[in-house]
Design an enzyme around this catalytic site. Structure first.
Site, PDB file in Angstrom:
ATOM      1  N   ASP A  36       0.870  -1.172   0.000  1.00 48.69           N
ATOM      2  CA  ASP A  36       0.000   0.000   0.000  1.00 48.69           C
ATOM      3  C   ASP A  36       0.919   1.238   0.000  1.00 48.69           C
ATOM      4  O   ASP A  36       2.121   1.116   0.267  1.00 48.69           O
ATOM      5  CB  ASP A  36      -0.855  -0.045   1.278  1.00 48.69           C
ATOM      6  CG  ASP A  36      -1.578   1.254   1.541  1.00 48.69           C
ATOM      7  OD1 ASP A  36      -2.295   1.718   0.633  1.00 48.69           O
ATOM      8  OD2 ASP A  36      -1.408   1.821   2.646  1.00 48.69           O
TER       9      ASP A  36
ATOM     10  N   ASP B   7      -0.234   5.155   0.896  1.00 47.62           N
ATOM     11  CA  ASP B   7      -0.485   6.168   1.926  1.00 47.62           C
ATOM     12  C   ASP B   7      -0.600   5.519   3.298  1.00 47.62           C
ATOM     13  O   ASP B   7      -1.450   4.651   3.521  1.00 47.62           O
ATOM     14  CB  ASP B   7      -1.755   6.961   1.592  1.00 47.62           C
ATOM     15  CG  ASP B   7      -1.571   7.752   0.318  1.00 47.62           C
ATOM     16  OD1 ASP B   7      -0.597   8.517   0.251  1.00 47.62           O
ATOM     17  OD2 ASP B   7      -2.369   7.585  -0.618  1.00 47.62           O
TER      18      ASP B   7
ATOM     19  N   GLU C 176      -0.960  11.159   4.963  1.00 49.04           N
ATOM     20  CA  GLU C 176      -2.333  11.681   5.020  1.00 49.04           C
ATOM     21  C   GLU C 176      -2.434  13.040   5.718  1.00 49.04           C
ATOM     22  O   GLU C 176      -2.933  14.011   5.135  1.00 49.04           O
ATOM     23  CB  GLU C 176      -3.276  10.670   5.684  1.00 49.04           C
ATOM     24  CG  GLU C 176      -3.501   9.386   4.886  1.00 49.04           C
ATOM     25  CD  GLU C 176      -4.296   9.584   3.596  1.00 49.04           C
ATOM     26  OE1 GLU C 176      -4.581  10.719   3.210  1.00 49.04           O
ATOM     27  OE2 GLU C 176      -4.617   8.571   2.950  1.00 49.04           O
TER      28      GLU C 176
ATOM     29  N   GLY D 133      -9.897  10.334  -2.926  1.00 48.65           N
ATOM     30  CA  GLY D 133     -10.045  11.760  -2.665  1.00 48.65           C
ATOM     31  C   GLY D 133     -11.345  12.333  -3.203  1.00 48.65           C
ATOM     32  O   GLY D 133     -12.009  13.140  -2.541  1.00 48.65           O
TER      33      GLY D 133
HETATM   34  C1  XBP Z   1      -5.225   6.321   0.548  1.00 52.42           C
HETATM   35  C2  XBP Z   1      -6.438   6.943  -0.002  1.00 52.42           C
HETATM   36  C3  XBP Z   1      -6.318   8.035  -0.985  1.00 52.42           C
HETATM   37  C4  XBP Z   1      -5.559   9.247  -0.430  1.00 52.42           C
HETATM   38  C5  XBP Z   1      -5.769  10.482  -1.275  1.00 52.42           C
HETATM   39  O1  XBP Z   1      -4.757   5.365  -0.339  1.00 52.42           O
HETATM   40  O2  XBP Z   1      -7.531   6.522   0.354  1.00 52.42           O
HETATM   41  O3  XBP Z   1      -7.622   8.433  -1.335  1.00 52.42           O
HETATM   42  O4  XBP Z   1      -6.052   9.563   0.856  1.00 52.42           O
HETATM   43  O5  XBP Z   1      -5.378  10.280  -2.596  1.00 52.42           O
HETATM   44  P1  XBP Z   1      -3.901   4.036   0.106  1.00 52.42           P
HETATM   45  P2  XBP Z   1      -6.347  10.727  -3.811  1.00 52.42           P
HETATM   46  O6  XBP Z   1      -3.845   3.952   1.597  1.00 52.42           O
HETATM   47  O7  XBP Z   1      -4.656   2.915  -0.551  1.00 52.42           O
HETATM   48  O8  XBP Z   1      -2.523   4.243  -0.498  1.00 52.42           O
HETATM   49  O9  XBP Z   1      -6.858  12.094  -3.470  1.00 52.42           O
HETATM   50  O10 XBP Z   1      -5.463  10.713  -5.030  1.00 52.42           O
HETATM   51  O11 XBP Z   1      -7.454   9.707  -3.866  1.00 52.42           O
HETATM   52 MG    MG Z   2      -2.994   3.157   3.349  1.00 51.90          MG
END
Ligand code: XBP
Ligand code: MG
Length: 271
Positions: A10, A12, A19, A54
């Site tokens: 993963d 983020d 975040e 997002g």
């Molecule tokens: C995390 C998410 C993403 C990010 C924002 O992704 O849910 O939506 O918060 O990015 P992960 P975007 O943990 O699966 O890596 O605004 O580009 O969606």
């Molecule tokens: Mg994540």
């Protein structure tokens, strides 16, 4: 039992703690650019994170917190435009090195790369965000740019349903051409855990992040507070294979490939 052939990460919260001080700031900057007085505070953003994606998060905020907001354009166009601006802010922040990888991530990636394992990404975030994050990392030694270490980058809107649906991990597996039993997955959130388990990835390591510490990671093989670094061992918090891997973690002093191999052996025994 299949041999361990790939690790699927993963992004983020897992590769980097992006975040609170990355995505949240970029959303707020995009809101300000659009003349909106919206401000996603640290606790509010923590609540909104239950919605993955997002654009989906902006829609949820509108529905729950701004029910009387008069849209300046059709909803889809409005949200898409706002989100595009957010991505511009976020990628610029990453290019400037605003957020680095979590401790131990580059160490583990390099060990896996050197050992010839396949590396993959399964993330909800927009693909440009992944490239911007990885491109800003300087890897000492004669290595290609970090984003090129990953044979597969499955990201964003390429699947019909975002996490917690299994689609993005299933896509990463399909593009790797490997069964789930040949892989270890690394996640940080409850939505990610449900997604990975739904795709059959039982050898699942959770490294909790600032927003996810208190979440339910039932079904994960191991939950730890991070990968650890030399001299800073990780704390093992839970997981069906925690007992099996604890002696290896104690021996190595951190989570490395030897630990992931043991985790894979434990989680995939009998498969
Ligand atoms: C995390 C998410 C993403 C990010 C924002 O992704 O849910 O939506 O918060 O990015 P992960 P975007 O943990 O699966 O890596 O605004 O580009 O969606
Ligand atoms: Mg994540």
């Amino acid at each position: 039992m299949s041999a361990l052939e790939a690790i699927i990460f993963d992004v983020d919260g897992t590769l980097a703690d992006t975040e609170r001080d990355g995505h949240r700031i970029a959303f707020n900057a995009a809101f300000a650019d659009a003349g909106l007085d919206w401000d996603w505070s640290v606790p509010l953003y923590g609540e909104l994170l239950r919605v993955t994606g997002g654009k989906e998060r902006i829609r949820a905020y509108l529905a729950e917190h701004r029910p009387d907001f008069v849209l300046p354009a059709p909803l889809d166009d409005f949200v898409r435009g706002l989100h595009q601006r957010k991505t511009e802010h976020y990628t610029e922040m990453m290019r400037q090195g605003a957020i680095g990888l979590r401790p131990g991530v580059l160490r583990l990636l390099r060990e896996a790369f050197d050992a010839g394992l396949q590396l993959a990404i399964a993330t909800t975030t927009t693909p440009e965000n992944v490239t911007a994050l990885l491109s800003a990392v300087q890897v000492p030694g004669r290595y290609p740019e970090l984003s090129r270490w990953f044979r597969v980058i499955a990201a964003g809107d390429v699947v019909p349903a975002k996490k917690p649906a299994p689609d993005i991990f299933a896509l990463a597996l399909a593009e790797l051409g490997l069964p789930a039993s040949a892989c270890v997955a690394v996640e940080d959130s409850d939505n990610g855990v449900r997604s990975a388990l739904g795709a059959g990835l039982d050898a699942l390591l959770v490294t909790v992040s600032s927003y996810t510490e208190a979440q339910d990671f039932s079904g994960a093989a191991l939950v730890a507070d991070g990968l650890g670094e030399p001299g800073a061992a990780p704390r093992l918090l839970a997981g069906g294979c925690a007992e099996a891997v604890a002696p290896v973690v104690a021996d190595r002093g951190l989570i490395d490939l030897a630990v992931l191999r043991e985790l894979h052996r434990c989680a995939c025994a009998g498969r």
